[in-house]
Design a protein around this motif. Structure first.
Motif, PDB file in Angstrom:
ATOM      1  N   PHE A 266     -61.404 -53.497  82.090  1.00 38.71           N
ATOM      2  CA  PHE A 266     -61.381 -52.661  80.881  1.00 38.71           C
ATOM      3  C   PHE A 266     -62.785 -52.404  80.317  1.00 38.71           C
ATOM      4  CE2 PHE A 266     -56.833 -53.690  79.093  1.00 38.71           C
ATOM      5  CZ  PHE A 266     -56.281 -52.861  80.054  1.00 38.71           C
ATOM      6  N   TRP A 267     -63.620 -53.455  80.305  1.00 39.29           N
ATOM      7  CA  TRP A 267     -64.916 -53.348  79.631  1.00 39.29           C
ATOM      8  C   TRP A 267     -65.736 -52.168  80.136  1.00 39.29           C
ATOM      9  CZ3 TRP A 267     -65.558 -56.240  75.438  1.00 39.29           C
ATOM     10  CH2 TRP A 267     -65.008 -57.516  75.357  1.00 39.29           C
ATOM     11  N   GLU A 268     -65.631 -51.894  81.438  1.00 36.94           N
ATOM     12  CA  GLU A 268     -66.516 -50.908  82.058  1.00 36.94           C
ATOM     13  C   GLU A 268     -65.918 -49.497  82.100  1.00 36.94           C
ATOM     14  OE1 GLU A 268     -69.635 -51.132  83.241  1.00 36.94           O
ATOM     15  OE2 GLU A 268     -69.875 -53.244  82.695  1.00 36.94           O
TER      16      GLU A 268
ATOM     17  N   GLU B 243     -64.376 -61.857  80.370  1.00 34.42           N
ATOM     18  CA  GLU B 243     -65.638 -61.145  80.520  1.00 34.42           C
ATOM     19  C   GLU B 243     -65.678 -60.253  81.754  1.00 34.42           C
ATOM     20  OE1 GLU B 243     -69.012 -63.874  80.012  1.00 34.42           O
ATOM     21  OE2 GLU B 243     -70.245 -62.224  80.795  1.00 34.42           O
TER      22      GLU B 243
ATOM     23  N   ILE C  50     -62.670 -50.795  73.546  1.00 35.41           N
ATOM     24  CA  ILE C  50     -62.171 -52.141  73.266  1.00 35.41           C
ATOM     25  C   ILE C  50     -62.640 -52.597  71.894  1.00 35.41           C
ATOM     26  CG2 ILE C  50     -62.452 -54.582  73.923  1.00 35.41           C
ATOM     27  CD1 ILE C  50     -62.668 -53.488  76.829  1.00 35.41           C
TER      28      ILE C  50
ATOM     29  N   GLU D 154     -56.287 -62.901  75.396  1.00 37.50           N
ATOM     30  CA  GLU D 154     -57.352 -62.783  74.389  1.00 37.50           C
ATOM     31  C   GLU D 154     -58.073 -64.113  74.248  1.00 37.50           C
ATOM     32  OE1 GLU D 154     -55.983 -61.140  70.675  1.00 37.50           O
ATOM     33  OE2 GLU D 154     -54.982 -59.481  71.664  1.00 37.50           O
ATOM     34  N   PRO D 155     -59.416 -64.138  74.093  1.00 33.81           N
ATOM     35  CA  PRO D 155     -60.298 -62.979  74.232  1.00 33.81           C
ATOM     36  C   PRO D 155     -60.175 -62.327  75.604  1.00 33.81           C
ATOM     37  CG  PRO D 155     -61.523 -64.951  73.537  1.00 33.81           C
ATOM     38  CD  PRO D 155     -60.149 -65.386  73.869  1.00 33.81           C
ATOM     39  N   LEU D 156     -60.420 -61.033  75.669  1.00 33.93           N
ATOM     40  CA  LEU D 156     -60.401 -60.327  76.948  1.00 33.93           C
ATOM     41  C   LEU D 156     -61.455 -60.954  77.862  1.00 33.93           C
ATOM     42  CD1 LEU D 156     -59.154 -57.790  78.363  1.00 33.93           C
ATOM     43  CD2 LEU D 156     -61.188 -56.545  77.598  1.00 33.93           C
TER      44      LEU D 156
END
Lengths: 317, 317
Positions: free
Chosen positions: A266-268, A262, A274, A258-260
């Motif tokens: 996961f984001w996509e 960039e 999230i 953390e922070p995850l």
């Protein structure tokens, strides 16, 4: 008696309420530990988030009798010196229960009701009525953890007529759980889980407690939510479970890193939601913390020794 | 006795359950009214969504004794001929309560917890922790409407420790409301509303019941949600209230014109969330409707006249 607070931005009305109510007590509300530490030598009572109260600072606090920690975690408290000096410690255990339970219900509702796709439709000015709007009513929630946060989550789940199953080390019965089981029975419970909600702290026993095999046991429509700690399960195991359709959605507030980063995959992912470790965030945090403090101060000035959320310095909780 | 159903896609397991349970009854499950109308002359019992059962079709149904309407609205039923022929009518009143209450809580949680901005952050791979995550716990909800849907919404609101205030024509006390008031007292209640939830049907009395002056009475942080009918309030009044900051957010499932036109200004408003009239949608709709039918059929074959959700053809409800 002097109370020194290191908490930033305590609302005026709270400061006034305390000052008015306890006329025999002198209050000093400082904007952070840097300001507050100059006043530690005069403090009988000290209010802090706890992270910044090292043994060096405690040594300066010669009159200190009570530390009110406005946090649930106490990992960084210098308990050895606290015990030696006979200082009372209380905290705000339980303060995260309401916001985190709300977070859990909110996110499970969102994931069940295609919220992400609905917002995308609004961006496109698209009147899209064919999305899936599953109900959470009458479903089954397996909670990994049965503490205060899990109990409040289970209470709300029961209000939605859910069956609630709690998993803990002891398997002891707890309020708002229809059933509780020991952690070694977890696998037996997963096949009936419409929702799996993890609320475990990070300890040696909980690290990577969940793995790929567990996701395979969950039904394909299952939604997994983690608001405990990121090292409960490897990111790759979550990613695989979602990509292979072993579960329908993962809601993640905590991560191995953390922070995850960039560039994290996961984001996509369409079926991963999230949130940036905010499940416990609430504008009510300071007001609630000071409510507990006020209750305790009332007892304290009357000479009662039984305070709310009293910590045993030997055990550290 | 023959039961003809015009409901499309009745799950196999429901068909089988009914067929197995009622051995003296012959069931015919048709895929829509076009198929079903050929069988109307033989039907003792007819299951329909109601919209398609005009007086022409009713006339063909010479043996018809009972119509089970799998809908809550009965506007299009030919009650005159139904009454003349002594046909029993039942509906699924109350079937929308659970999904619509879930919708309301889900959307209020989303709007309170900045869900839209959070999804936007995920799209940007942005770890944004500074959004506002307000709790719905311990707030006050004013519900315009106190029927079955409003009651279920109020029940869930109370589970979140909310104060619930209901507004209805009569002001009569109803379950799950802390207070109920007559509609002419609405303005007095709005200043304390953290949430205003409208669940009114469209009648002459409710058309444009809400107007700009009402929004001015709501607190600036208030969230307005309409899941009743779109003609409760003029679109321009909502738009102005949101743009002027008289309320913080509007969640709209119903509109003066549906589908909402592609060029409508609502789509682009940051503080308006649009859902395409789906608050009552649920994969549980047909199963729940047939649960009510099954209960009624049980009574019917035993010769009981007291059926669930019996409609008075004179009043039409």
């Amino acid at each position: 008696m002097k109370v020194v607070s290191a908490i930033k931005r305590v609302p005026e009305h709270i400061q006034k309420r305390l000052t008015d109510k306890f006329s025999s007590v002198e209050f000093l509300f400082c904007e952070g530990i840097e300001e507050a530490e100059h006043h530690l030598p005069e403090a009988d009572v000290f209010i802090t988030y706890g992270e910044d109260l090292g043994s060096e600072r405690i040594k300066k606090a010669e009159r200190l009798k009570w530390v009110m920690v406005l946090s649930a975690g106490l990992d960084k408290m210098p308990f050895e010196i606290i015990e030696r000096k006979g200082i009372t410690v209380t905290n705000v255990r339980g303060i995260h229960a309401e916001p985190m339970a709300e977070y859990a219900l909110s996110m499970l509702l969102q994931a069940s009701r295609s919220a992400k796709a609905m917002y995308a439709n609004q961006q496109k000015h698209h009147w899209g009525r064919s999305l899936t709007f599953n109900e959470i009513n009458h479903r089954t929630m397996v909670l990994i953890g049965t503490g205060a946060i899990a109990q409040e989550t289970a209470r709300l789940a029961q209000a939605f007529h859910m069956k609630t199953i709690g998993i803990s080390r002891s398997g002891e019965a707890k309020p708002h759980f229809d059933e509780t089981h020991k952690v070694d029975e977890l696998s037996d419970q997963l096949p009936q889980a419409d929702f799996v909600v993890a609320v475990l702290p990070s300890t040696e026993e909980t690290k990577y407690l969940l793995n790929a095999a567990h996701f395979q046991l969950m039904p394909e429509h299952c939604i997994f939510l983690n608001m405990g700690r990121g090292d409960l399960v490897a990111s790759d195991d979550i990613l695989l479970a979602v990509r292979e359709g072993e579960i329908s959605h993962a809601v993640l507030d905590v991560f191995e890193q953390e922070p995850l980063p960039e560039d994290h995959p996961f984001w996509e992912e369409e079926n991963i939601t999230i949130t940036p470790h905010i499940s416990g965030h609430s504008p009510q945090y300071i007001p609630r913390g000071f409510d507990i403090f006020e209750e305790n101060l009332e007892r304290y000035v009357q000479g009662e020794s039984q305070l709310v959320n009293l910590i045993d310095p030997k055990r550290g909780y």
